[in-house]
Design a protein around this motif. Structure first.
Motif, PDB file in Angstrom:
ATOM      1  N   TYR A  31     -30.013   0.755  19.480  1.00 10.70           N
ATOM      2  CA  TYR A  31     -29.467   1.417  20.656  1.00 10.70           C
ATOM      3  C   TYR A  31     -29.988   0.766  21.931  1.00 10.70           C
ATOM      4  O   TYR A  31     -31.190   0.542  22.091  1.00 10.70           O
ATOM      5  N   TYR A  33     -29.185   0.954  26.438  1.00  7.23           N
ATOM      6  CA  TYR A  33     -28.600   1.816  27.462  1.00  7.23           C
ATOM      7  C   TYR A  33     -28.702   1.144  28.833  1.00  7.23           C
ATOM      8  O   TYR A  33     -29.636   0.391  29.093  1.00  7.23           O
ATOM      9  N   TYR A  35     -28.861   2.555  32.789  1.00  5.87           N
ATOM     10  CA  TYR A  35     -28.974   3.677  33.711  1.00  5.87           C
ATOM     11  C   TYR A  35     -28.989   3.122  35.131  1.00  5.87           C
ATOM     12  O   TYR A  35     -29.412   2.002  35.369  1.00  5.87           O
ATOM     13  N   LEU A  45     -26.951   7.902  33.206  1.00  6.71           N
ATOM     14  CA  LEU A  45     -26.493   6.972  32.182  1.00  6.71           C
ATOM     15  C   LEU A  45     -25.120   6.404  32.553  1.00  6.71           C
ATOM     16  O   LEU A  45     -24.179   7.153  32.839  1.00  6.71           O
ATOM     17  N   TYR A  48     -23.761   2.996  27.069  1.00  2.94           N
ATOM     18  CA  TYR A  48     -24.750   2.721  26.047  1.00  2.94           C
ATOM     19  C   TYR A  48     -24.093   2.008  24.871  1.00  2.94           C
ATOM     20  O   TYR A  48     -22.859   1.967  24.765  1.00  2.94           O
ATOM     21  N   SER A  94     -33.912   2.447  22.430  1.00  5.75           N
ATOM     22  CA  SER A  94     -34.511   3.521  21.655  1.00  5.75           C
ATOM     23  C   SER A  94     -35.288   2.893  20.511  1.00  5.75           C
ATOM     24  O   SER A  94     -34.749   2.036  19.797  1.00  5.75           O
ATOM     25  N   THR A 101     -37.604   9.091  17.638  1.00  5.95           N
ATOM     26  CA  THR A 101     -36.881   8.110  18.442  1.00  5.95           C
ATOM     27  C   THR A 101     -37.246   8.287  19.905  1.00  5.95           C
ATOM     28  O   THR A 101     -37.032   9.361  20.461  1.00  5.95           O
ATOM     29  N   GLU A 102     -37.781   7.246  20.510  1.00  4.47           N
ATOM     30  CA  GLU A 102     -38.229   7.327  21.898  1.00  4.47           C
ATOM     31  C   GLU A 102     -37.604   6.200  22.702  1.00  4.47           C
ATOM     32  O   GLU A 102     -37.354   5.118  22.181  1.00  4.47           O
ATOM     33  N   ALA A 103     -37.352   6.486  23.977  1.00  6.67           N
ATOM     34  CA  ALA A 103     -36.701   5.507  24.847  1.00  6.67           C
ATOM     35  C   ALA A 103     -37.721   4.785  25.706  1.00  6.67           C
ATOM     36  O   ALA A 103     -38.647   5.391  26.241  1.00  6.67           O
TER      37      ALA A 103
ATOM     38  N   TYR B  32     -35.283  17.479  22.377  1.00  7.33           N
ATOM     39  CA  TYR B  32     -36.342  16.504  22.640  1.00  7.33           C
ATOM     40  C   TYR B  32     -36.499  16.383  24.146  1.00  7.33           C
ATOM     41  O   TYR B  32     -35.506  16.227  24.870  1.00  7.33           O
ATOM     42  N   ASP B  49     -44.205  13.524  25.242  1.00  5.44           N
ATOM     43  CA  ASP B  49     -42.931  14.163  24.910  1.00  5.44           C
ATOM     44  C   ASP B  49     -43.189  15.365  24.025  1.00  5.44           C
ATOM     45  O   ASP B  49     -44.286  15.544  23.490  1.00  5.44           O
ATOM     46  N   ARG B  51     -41.026  18.105  21.150  1.00  2.00           N
ATOM     47  CA  ARG B  51     -39.802  18.414  20.418  1.00  2.00           C
ATOM     48  C   ARG B  51     -39.641  19.914  20.305  1.00  2.00           C
ATOM     49  O   ARG B  51     -40.611  20.659  20.460  1.00  2.00           O
ATOM     50  N   ARG B  93     -32.790  15.615  25.722  1.00  2.00           N
ATOM     51  CA  ARG B  93     -31.843  14.931  24.844  1.00  2.00           C
ATOM     52  C   ARG B  93     -31.189  15.932  23.932  1.00  2.00           C
ATOM     53  O   ARG B  93     -31.879  16.705  23.251  1.00  2.00           O
ATOM     54  N   SER B  99     -29.494   9.453  21.219  1.00  2.00           N
ATOM     55  CA  SER B  99     -30.687   9.340  22.056  1.00  2.00           C
ATOM     56  C   SER B  99     -30.387   9.230  23.539  1.00  2.00           C
ATOM     57  O   SER B  99     -31.200   8.711  24.303  1.00  2.00           O
ATOM     58  N   LYS B 100     -29.227   9.696  23.987  1.00  2.00           N
ATOM     59  CA  LYS B 100     -28.927   9.684  25.415  1.00  2.00           C
ATOM     60  C   LYS B 100     -29.758  10.751  26.104  1.00  2.00           C
ATOM     61  O   LYS B 100     -29.850  11.885  25.653  1.00  2.00           O
ATOM     62  N   LEU B 101     -30.354  10.372  27.222  1.00  2.00           N
ATOM     63  CA  LEU B 101     -31.215  11.282  27.963  1.00  2.00           C
ATOM     64  C   LEU B 101     -30.540  11.737  29.247  1.00  2.00           C
ATOM     65  O   LEU B 101     -29.890  10.942  29.930  1.00  2.00           O
TER      66      LEU B 101
END
Lengths: 114, 113
Positions: A31, A33, A35, A45, A48, A94, A101-103, B32, B49, B51, B93, B99-101
């Motif tokens: 993934y 993205y 922004y 966003l 993506y 990501s 899963t972290e960006a 998240y 972060d 959850r 999210r 995983s779009k924030l």
């Protein structure tokens, strides 16, 4: 920095000209993205990608297009730049970390449209 | 879609004091909630972060709390130091959204000596 490189870091362009920003990653993440960051709006966003040739729109996609012909590169194109597209653009990936899963973000490209 | 509100927009604290930044989100399906720190001229950096299956998380001087019922989450920084001065962003999210924030509008934290 999760192996993310954005280029150029700064660009000044004239209204009506095409502009392409590049994001390059070295860790083979699926993934990616784009922004944009503007005062009072946080990060929003644009587009993506979830794989090679697989892309989708974000919340502010008008006036932008993207392409991903290789896993490592995600390009953002402004077909005809306008002053409202003056902004700081961030690429993100990501990454799976301990099952989550972290960006992670690149350093940004400051674009000025005059 | 998701909407994230963040307060305050600016915050000034004395060194050693605590700082609290609050965010609310609109979509109950969000699961998240990361926090990012952005220093001048740099990209946002993930600092902590949480959850949706957890109510609180700590990492040294930083903690985040989540209230799912009220749909709000907060960042707590204790014993603030000058190097904590930066802009902080919260984000949310939605479950299953690649995983779009969705980001808040940011809080500029100034730690004074």
């Amino acid at each position: 920095d999760a192996g993310i490189t954005q280029s150029p870091r700064h660009k000044v362009t004239e209204t009506g000209t095409p502009v392409t920003l590049r994001c390059h990653q070295t860790e083979n993440h699926r993934y990616m993205y784009w922004y944009r960051q503007d005062p009072g709006h946080g990060l929003r966003l644009i587009h993506y990608s979830y794989g090679v040739k697989d892309t989708d729109k974000g919340e502010v996609s008008d006036g932008y297009s993207v392409s991903r012909s290789k896993t490592e590169d995600f390009l953002l194109t402004l077909e005809s730049a306008t002053s409202s597209q003056t902004s700081v653009y961030f690429c993100a990936i990501s990454r799976e970390l301990q099952g989550n899963t972290e960006a992670f973000f690149g350093q940004g490209t400051r674009l000025t449209v005059v | 879609g998701e909407n994230v509100e963040q307060h305050p927009s600016t915050l000034s604290v004395q060194e050693g004091d605590s700082a609290v930044i609050k965010c609310t989100y609109s979509d109950s399906a969000s699961n998240y909630f990361p926090w990012y720190k952005q220093e001048l001229g740099k990209g946002p950096q993930l600092i902590i972060d949480i959850r949706s299956n957890v109510g609180e998380k700590k990492d040294q001087r930083i903690a985040v709390t989540l209230n799912k019922t009220a749909k709000h989450f907060s960042l707590h920084i204790t014993e603030t130091q000058p190097e904590d001065s930066a802009v902080y962003f919260c984000a949310a999210r939605h479950r299953g959204t690649a995983s779009k924030l969705t980001f808040g509008t940011g809080t500029r934290l100034q730690v004074t000596l």
